[in-house]
Enzyme design. Sequence first.
Site, PDB file in Angstrom:
ATOM      1  N   SER A 166       0.846  -1.188   0.000  1.00  0.00           N
ATOM      2  CA  SER A 166       0.000   0.000   0.000  1.00  0.00           C
ATOM      3  C   SER A 166       0.877   1.232   0.000  1.00  0.00           C
ATOM      4  O   SER A 166       2.044   1.189   0.386  1.00  0.00           O
ATOM      5  CB  SER A 166      -0.866   0.010   1.252  1.00  0.00           C
ATOM      6  OG  SER A 166      -0.013   0.104   2.377  1.00  0.00           O
ATOM      7  N   LYS A 167       0.279   2.313  -0.453  1.00  0.00           N
ATOM      8  CA  LYS A 167       0.980   3.597  -0.508  1.00  0.00           C
ATOM      9  C   LYS A 167       1.534   3.974   0.855  1.00  0.00           C
ATOM     10  O   LYS A 167       2.546   4.624   0.975  1.00  0.00           O
ATOM     11  CB  LYS A 167      -0.017   4.677  -0.917  1.00  0.00           C
ATOM     12  CG  LYS A 167       0.018   5.018  -2.370  1.00  0.00           C
ATOM     13  CD  LYS A 167      -0.722   6.321  -2.589  1.00  0.00           C
ATOM     14  CE  LYS A 167      -1.616   6.172  -3.810  1.00  0.00           C
ATOM     15  NZ  LYS A 167      -2.669   7.126  -3.910  1.00  0.00           N
TER      16      LYS A 167
END
Length: 494
Positions: free
Chosen positions: A262-263
């Site tokens: 994930s970012k």
Amino acid sequence: MSTPDPTSIRVRMAPSPTGSLHIGTARTSLYNYLFAKHVGGTYVLRIEDTDVARGTDEWERDIIDNLHWLGISWDEGPQVAGGEDIGPYAPYRQSQRMELYAREADRLLASGAAYHCYCTPDELEAVRHEQERNHEAPRYNGRCLRLSDADRAAFEAEGRRPALRLKVPPEPIRFDDLIRGEVEFDNALLGDFVIVRSNGMPLYHFVVVVDDEAMEITHVVRGEDHLSNTPKHIALIRALGYREPKFGHIPLILNPDRSKMSKRKSQTAITAYREQGYLPEAMVNFLAFLGWSPGTEEEIFSLAELAERFEIGEVHKAGAVFDKDRLDYLNGVYIRSLADGQLAYRLRPFLPDALDDGILMRLAPLLKERLVRLGDATELAAYLTESDSQVADLHEPELLLPKGRSGAEVAEALALAHEALAAVPEPDFAAGELEAICRTTAEAHGWKAGDFFRPLRVAITGRLVSPPLFGSMELLGRERTLARIEAAQARLRG
Ligand code: GLU
């Protein structure tokens, strides 16, 4: 039985331009490219821009430019962002294919495979709550399946506009995944799902299936996050009477803690890696190994070599952990494999214009061994374009002094070095000569080389980390080297 001609294989990549090119999308794109190249098939790029609220030209540009940067090309589809679509199935942008979707939606409605649904969001929400309370799987309760013409007319009179729902037959759906083998879903759990919104907007599951058929896609290779969509797609394919392509779902990319990448935990935009100076060759090599390996110890592969070796059936089932150290390692390998001139060329965007090309050509070989990313050069080369007084401002005593040495002692060492270096005439001011002189001077005065070099490095570059010390002096030149050593001495003498 005749074997199908592998060159008739058609794969596609169908990014939604809703953000910067994501590592996962880049890898899916690479696998499709490698698969197509390996079998001599055709690779199609289709822009899934029906989600107009979020899609933008800017993201389309980012995706296409960064795929090109990686060296990935395609046979059909827009070749440059905003440019003309190339290929026999154009347009390749879903926003330009609405007529086809409307036609196919009408066909489903007419055949009874889909029906109008007048439920409002509030009504659907109430059904969901009810199902939650009863611990049932959330799915459409089928209310509008049984509407009479009179019911429909009443809803229309109320001003309700219908969505279109696919009638999903309650039968198991099986398919032979190219990567995961046999997969089975119980479609009874899906419930009838919306394929066209009440405002007329066709939804992803529907348009992806319509386009894959229209573009004669034979193999759908995409991320495992789409696995649960595939039974819906197969239900649609059957309802529309299409040919079923083969499906392959490639494993998720995981953070080192095995959570989904994930970012928040990892840098996911390809453009960010590019800006830091990862080489596209290293990135491709790295991405290829996120979920595939050649089954040998070999680790360095060009795009062409990957295409030769890559087998879609060899893609792993298990999630692929994103190992940044490995990417750094590969990047270093690729940087060191560049010829000096190539490295200089690639470093240019990371260095100020004030650094002239002649110096850059001499700097490149000095940096080669030290760079993890091309972007590291910005800081390593800064001393060359900074003025002597800017560097003097960085002459902090805590940087200048090696452990256990006083300011007075270090000032004395700098004076000795200065004297020795000043004796070297301009034409002889070259790394090898300078190093020999400084080593001899250090030894003659009872200094360990490392302790003697540290204040020199800080004096010249203002930093503890720099290109090799004597090469750095040579590049800076005799006069400025001596001036910076004097400035550091002055700083210590206060
Ligand atoms: N537009 C979808 C996405 O970006 C494509 C999914 C697919 O390959 O079917 O995830």
